[in-house]
Design an enzyme around this catalytic site. Sequence first.
Site, mmCIF file in Angstrom:
data_model
loop_
_atom_site.group_PDB
_atom_site.id
_atom_site.type_symbol
_atom_site.label_atom_id
_atom_site.label_comp_id
_atom_site.label_asym_id
_atom_site.label_seq_id
_atom_site.Cartn_x
_atom_site.Cartn_y
_atom_site.Cartn_z
ATOM 1 N N HIS A 2 0.832 2.000 4.161
ATOM 2 C CA HIS A 2 1.325 1.597 2.925
ATOM 3 C C HIS A 2 0.376 0.435 2.332
ATOM 4 C CE1 HIS A 2 2.469 -1.012 6.358
ATOM 5 N NE2 HIS A 2 2.291 -2.086 5.458
ATOM 6 N N MET A 3 0.455 0.557 1.017
ATOM 7 C CA MET A 3 -0.546 -0.173 0.246
ATOM 8 C C MET A 3 0.597 -1.270 -0.608
ATOM 9 S SD MET A 3 -3.085 0.607 -2.970
ATOM 10 C CE MET A 3 -1.943 1.054 -4.326
#
Length: 195
Positions: A113-114
């Site tokens: 996840h960013m």
Amino acid sequence: MSKRSLKDGETLQRPVKESKKHWSLGLVESMKDPDAVYKETERIVVIRDKYPKARVHYLVLPTKEISSIYKLDKTHLDLITEFGTMFQTIKNELTDVDLRAGFHAVPSMQRLHMHIISKDMDSKCLKTKIHWNSFTTSFFIPYEDLLRKLKENGCIERISSDMHKGLISTPLKCNQCSFEPKNIPQLKQHLLTHL
Ligand code: AMP
Ligand code: ZN
């Protein structure tokens, strides 16, 4: 006691107890929740962070299972490029907020996840020095840096546990000026002056 007949749909079986998912799978669960999803494409989903650490805080995830940045290789360059396009799209839509995109060097939740997070860091969910330092030291790997490392090395290297400890225990420092608060309440008070 007299026996009664079963009504339609009624069974003698006990309800099956749903197995409780591990907390670290929470993002994968949120990806299935229409209220949590902000945007999606064929390959990526953007969700609202459940415990936002700033006024704007989204997470960008792949629809396919990739557990973390440490599983990335050159075959993922297109996907990571799409993360950047999504960041640009959101920046174009939210022109009045200063947004950054990046990854935690040691993520706690599963599924790559960013973070897309606004600079204000004004949120009641931001409670600890660890929260603060995870976004304001090099524990936070900016999107462009991750993309460059992936292009150059074909992988993302893990940081050592000493480096991890050092980053997370860095003395507090404002992310918008040189002020060094003594504690989190003072930092939070100070952040209001930048709004
Ligand atoms: P990381 O340290 O990079 O793994 O960050 C995980 C992020 O996920 C944090 O910003 C949390 O606030 C957020 N989070 C935790 N649980 C959930 C959930 N169930 N749905 C959405 N976001 C979550
Ligand atoms: Zn400041």
